[in-house]
Design an enzyme around this catalytic site. Sequence first.
Site, PDB file in Angstrom:
ATOM      1  CG  HIS A 143      -1.946   9.114   4.513  1.00 55.38           C
ATOM      2  ND1 HIS A 143      -1.717   8.845   3.340  1.00 55.38           N
ATOM      3  CD2 HIS A 143      -1.953   7.980   5.493  1.00 55.38           C
ATOM      4  CE1 HIS A 143      -2.141   7.444   3.181  1.00 55.38           C
ATOM      5  NE2 HIS A 143      -2.238   7.001   4.515  1.00 55.38           N
ATOM      6  CG  ASP A 220      -6.793  13.151   5.030  1.00 55.11           C
ATOM      7  OD1 ASP A 220      -7.690  12.481   5.564  1.00 55.11           O
ATOM      8  OD2 ASP A 220      -5.637  12.899   4.707  1.00 55.11           O
ATOM      9  CB  CYS A 384       1.214   6.264   4.218  1.00 54.92           C
ATOM     10  SG  CYS A 384       0.981   4.406   3.537  1.00 54.92           S
TER      11      CYS A 384
HETATM   12  N1  PMP Z   1      -5.180  10.302   5.117  1.00 53.76           N
HETATM   13  C1  PMP Z   1      -5.120   9.864   6.092  1.00 53.76           C
HETATM   14  C2  PMP Z   1      -4.838  10.863   7.424  1.00 53.76           C
HETATM   15  C3  PMP Z   1      -5.178   8.433   6.616  1.00 53.76           C
HETATM   16  O1  PMP Z   1      -4.955   7.961   7.900  1.00 53.76           O
HETATM   17  C4  PMP Z   1      -5.250   7.385   5.353  1.00 53.76           C
HETATM   18  C5  PMP Z   1      -5.503   6.010   5.813  1.00 53.76           C
HETATM   19  N2  PMP Z   1      -4.251   5.545   6.396  1.00 53.76           N
HETATM   20  C6  PMP Z   1      -5.415   7.898   4.308  1.00 53.76           C
HETATM   21  C7  PMP Z   1      -5.465   9.378   4.164  1.00 53.76           C
HETATM   22  C8  PMP Z   1      -5.853   7.425   3.180  1.00 53.76           C
HETATM   23  O2  PMP Z   1      -6.912   6.626   3.241  1.00 53.76           O
HETATM   24  P1  PMP Z   1      -7.403   5.246   2.374  1.00 53.76           P
HETATM   25  O3  PMP Z   1      -6.363   4.501   2.205  1.00 53.76           O
HETATM   26  O4  PMP Z   1      -8.658   4.832   2.807  1.00 53.76           O
HETATM   27  O5  PMP Z   1      -7.862   6.070   0.841  1.00 53.76           O
END
Ligand code: PMP
Length: 426
Positions: A143, A220, A384
């Site tokens: 991400h 993560d 993302c």
């Molecule tokens: N890492 C991963 C694998 C995610 O799916 C997401 C959210 N789509 C994030 C990080 C970021 O999370 P947040 O927007 O809650 O900070």
Amino acid sequence: MSTVPQPLASVLPCPLIDRAGPFDPYRVRADFPVLKQSVCGKPLVYLDNAATAQKPRVVIDTLQRYYACENANIHRGVHHLSQIATDAYEGARTRVRHFLNAAQDREIIFVRGTTEGINLVAQTWGRQQVGEGDEILISAMEHHSNIVPWQILCEEKGAKLCVIPINDRGELMLDEYEKRLNGRTRLVSVAHVSNALGTLNPVREIVDLAHRWGVPVLVDGAQAVPHLKVDVRELDCDFYIFSGHKLYGPTGIGVLYGKADLLASMPPYHGGGNMIKSVTFEKTTYADLPNKFEAGTPPIAGGIGLGAAINYLNQVGLDRAAVYEEDLLSCATEALSRIPGLSIIGTAPRKVSVLSFVIEDIHPHDIGTVLDQEGVAVRAGHHCAQPVMQHFGVPATTRAATAFYNTPEDLDALVRGLHKAIEVFR
Ligand code: PMP
């Protein structure tokens, strides 16, 4: 013209609810008020769980009760309400500790979410430990929140961002990973589960290989904790980060787990109240863990709400839910594979929750719009994870991501909606 699909419950190859034993998705579904509504005149089918999960009644009630009866600032107050709020907030920390099987409460740092947790490590540990010529190793399925903070750090320090490639099933290539570990590697930072592909990475193996080089590993866990039982001591990872809102809890709260000695050695992130022992104009000394990393008034309601979500998950039984979700995913995969012109992006044998796909000649956003008119909420875009899209040569995908409250009827609605999209756009 596409053919009218049979109801999924009658064509599904696997005994969905049987294998999960006593787990009953219809019963847990009743705990989620938002799922009772209609969208565009159709019952809401919520399949955007990788973006955020819905909240059970008990979480909503906990937030309401907190604001109605317990609201106060924490840690510094001597009065009754402040003590109640402090106990509730610190109690939530203990729940998170048990949830992750961390060794100590002080290894649990409350942050705003996964994004903030990763930035915290990059800007504290990273700034202290990473220098010119050093390497940070991430994977090609990350991400953006596990890419950009490292790019910012590397740019500042003259370090290099290295990438573990993925294969065409969307699996991390472990042999290539091993080749990229070397004496200059300072950190490995990888997703436990990919939000764009659903791939479940072999974290324990990744950690073992990195530790042979004395390299710490950040995981993560944003897409893993809602679907798997996570044990940070079993994984032996050095940092593990997740967001509360994907775990059926509130937005604005997340967790950074770090091994105590590592966290203790790191400089603070934000300066301000709550994170100090003493302040003079000449010198400030910092509070012990976890307060050192929780400057200012924290997201008190968020923390307490997250504690309620974890309590709820303990009652639901994440292990049993995981078995059910595994069946749900394999049924959905099977059903989608039968749709003409549909290709699933991310076909690793070990996957969790996420079904990303493209349909020939139809833009993912158009698919999402037709599905919305059918009451089916999915996500369309790059999720993302633009490098993942580049790897697969697609601008975007449509993503359906299940949770344990989804049912075979939800999958039916998805399949019917996809047939409708094909009719409309072909
Ligand atoms: N890492 C991963 C694998 C995610 O799916 C997401 C959210 N789509 C994030 C990080 C970021 O999370 P947040 O927007 O809650 O900070």
